[in-house]
Scaffold this motif. Sequence first.
Motif, PDB file in Angstrom:
ATOM      1  N   VAL A 131      97.203  82.084  13.469  1.00 43.00           N
ATOM      2  CA  VAL A 131      97.638  80.703  13.295  1.00 43.00           C
ATOM      3  C   VAL A 131      96.641  79.810  14.022  1.00 43.00           C
ATOM      4  O   VAL A 131      96.445  79.949  15.234  1.00 43.00           O
ATOM      5  N   LEU A 132      95.992  78.913  13.286  1.00 43.89           N
ATOM      6  CA  LEU A 132      94.985  78.013  13.834  1.00 43.89           C
ATOM      7  C   LEU A 132      95.557  76.598  13.821  1.00 43.89           C
ATOM      8  O   LEU A 132      95.872  76.056  12.758  1.00 43.89           O
ATOM      9  N   ILE A 133      95.696  75.993  15.005  1.00 41.32           N
ATOM     10  CA  ILE A 133      96.318  74.677  15.140  1.00 41.32           C
ATOM     11  C   ILE A 133      95.333  73.729  15.815  1.00 41.32           C
ATOM     12  O   ILE A 133      94.809  74.041  16.886  1.00 41.32           O
ATOM     13  N   SER A 134      95.097  72.576  15.202  1.00 45.40           N
ATOM     14  CA  SER A 134      94.112  71.659  15.780  1.00 45.40           C
ATOM     15  C   SER A 134      94.565  70.214  15.663  1.00 45.40           C
ATOM     16  O   SER A 134      95.362  69.854  14.796  1.00 45.40           O
ATOM     17  N   GLY A 135      94.013  69.401  16.564  1.00 45.46           N
ATOM     18  CA  GLY A 135      94.226  67.969  16.543  1.00 45.46           C
ATOM     19  C   GLY A 135      92.895  67.262  16.596  1.00 45.46           C
ATOM     20  O   GLY A 135      92.044  67.583  17.426  1.00 45.46           O
ATOM     21  N   GLY A 136      92.655  66.314  15.680  1.00 46.01           N
ATOM     22  CA  GLY A 136      91.407  65.563  15.685  1.00 46.01           C
ATOM     23  C   GLY A 136      90.192  66.467  15.536  1.00 46.01           C
ATOM     24  O   GLY A 136      90.184  67.419  14.760  1.00 46.01           O
ATOM     25  N   VAL A 137      89.168  66.190  16.338  1.00 43.23           N
ATOM     26  CA  VAL A 137      87.936  66.970  16.254  1.00 43.23           C
ATOM     27  C   VAL A 137      88.106  68.353  16.881  1.00 43.23           C
ATOM     28  O   VAL A 137      87.184  69.181  16.827  1.00 43.23           O
ATOM     29  N   GLY A 138      89.288  68.632  17.438  1.00 48.76           N
ATOM     30  CA  GLY A 138      89.584  69.961  17.959  1.00 48.76           C
ATOM     31  C   GLY A 138      89.578  71.040  16.897  1.00 48.76           C
ATOM     32  O   GLY A 138      89.677  72.232  17.213  1.00 48.76           O
ATOM     33  N   GLN A 139      89.450  70.638  15.631  1.00 52.27           N
ATOM     34  CA  GLN A 139      89.424  71.655  14.574  1.00 52.27           C
ATOM     35  C   GLN A 139      88.069  72.338  14.450  1.00 52.27           C
ATOM     36  O   GLN A 139      87.936  73.322  13.724  1.00 52.27           O
ATOM     37  N   THR A 140      87.033  71.862  15.166  1.00 52.36           N
ATOM     38  CA  THR A 140      85.707  72.438  14.961  1.00 52.36           C
ATOM     39  C   THR A 140      85.650  73.945  15.218  1.00 52.36           C
ATOM     40  O   THR A 140      85.130  74.689  14.384  1.00 52.36           O
ATOM     41  N   PRO A 141      86.172  74.464  16.359  1.00 47.00           N
ATOM     42  CA  PRO A 141      86.138  75.922  16.506  1.00 47.00           C
ATOM     43  C   PRO A 141      87.066  76.619  15.519  1.00 47.00           C
ATOM     44  O   PRO A 141      86.839  77.774  15.142  1.00 47.00           O
ATOM     45  N   MET A 142      88.123  75.913  15.084  1.00 49.83           N
ATOM     46  CA  MET A 142      89.055  76.507  14.120  1.00 49.83           C
ATOM     47  C   MET A 142      88.404  76.684  12.751  1.00 49.83           C
ATOM     48  O   MET A 142      88.683  77.659  12.046  1.00 49.83           O
ATOM     49  N   ILE A 143      87.538  75.734  12.369  1.00 48.22           N
ATOM     50  CA  ILE A 143      86.824  75.868  11.098  1.00 48.22           C
ATOM     51  C   ILE A 143      85.910  77.088  11.146  1.00 48.22           C
ATOM     52  O   ILE A 143      85.797  77.846  10.177  1.00 48.22           O
TER      53      ILE A 143
END
Length: 417
Positions: free
Chosen positions: A271-283
């Motif tokens: 489960v990958l959860i991100s907010g704002g630019v915090g998605q960069t490592p999730m991508i």
Amino acid sequence: MLSEKTIEIIKSTVPVLETHGVDITKRFYQLLFANHPELLNIFNHENQKKGRQQTALANAVYAAAQHIDHLEQILPVVKQIAHKHRSLGIKPEHYPIVGTNLIAAIKDVLGEAATDEIVQAWTEAYGVIADAFIGVEAELYEQAEQQSGGWSGFRAFRLDKKVKESEIITSFYMVPQDGREIASFIPGQYVSVKLEIPGETYTHIRQYSLSDAPGKPYYRITVKREDDAPNTPAGKVSVYLHEHLQEGDKVLLSAPGGDFTLDVKDERPVVLISGGVGQTPMISMLNELAERWPHRQVTFIHAARNGRYHAMKEHVEKQAESHSQISAYWCYNEPTDQDRELKAFHKEGHIDLPWLQEIVPSKDASFYFCGPVPFMRAVNDALKEWGIPASDIHYEFFGPSGNLDNMPEARETMARA
């Protein structure tokens, strides 16, 4: 080895550090930069202004004092900080400088309470703590340099492509100037970017997560332009990257590092959860899972202000369309009329536990999250309330490290992305 007497003295100072730790570290940085202004070429000036670096150091000193007789208990924290030190270029010769100014700061803040006995004990203890960091960092330096395509220090790259992802987020594709192989990395890791900005006295170094899967002939970072928040100074590096760095320009990068990484040995859902630019490592993690681990179920959850600020949405939706094991969900706290008309999001407001329980197929999974600190605190609290074991909760701070379970700020049940 520290004597029992020294250990006893250090532990007796724990309550003092809890009360005066940040005052000591504030004074430490004042002394450090006054005596050694050249170190301003390494440290993040913005984190200094915001007080984040002082707080992070105070927490590290406090933890070291608590566990001075069993430093192996804080080895994960040591490794996390050591990764950042290696990417910044912190070397063994810096540690005596730090020690001298830290002891001086303790004397200045505690005054007469800093007896000769306490000062001597902390001088000895600092030597042991410094040796622990130097040892771990030596291994990381060796790994970075000796791996295939690796290097030491900073290597010259060329900005090959610049892609606007949203109103405030842009991706930068960088290839090595020498045309040679580049080091691989584990999804979730970052590189340090070193810039000499015209008009600035000192160089600036920032760490940015790599936002694509490994195995490509380039490194990609995806950066938010940090000048949209009221009463907050603009980020010099992010603004420079967005406004002035052009395709063909030279950029200096460290070899990849960091301990917030996707566990590819875990066969369970992710489960990958991100907010704002915090998605960069999730991508980066998502792309890796889609390309090389198609059997693992992935739930990708992202919170943004609205569609105008939502970067890489189409890319994630294409991954979900192409891979049946991937599901993607969007949460907007300020959706536009166009967002509503297009039904471009799944939830209005903020990520909360009832929604997570509704869209996540199973709590028996590995949870990774990243974003603004209040956002991460809210997600962490929700996962803990759900009963997710600490071993399955993984998160990354952008900037100085912290601990969501021990942060002094008042907790919030919801937070803006």
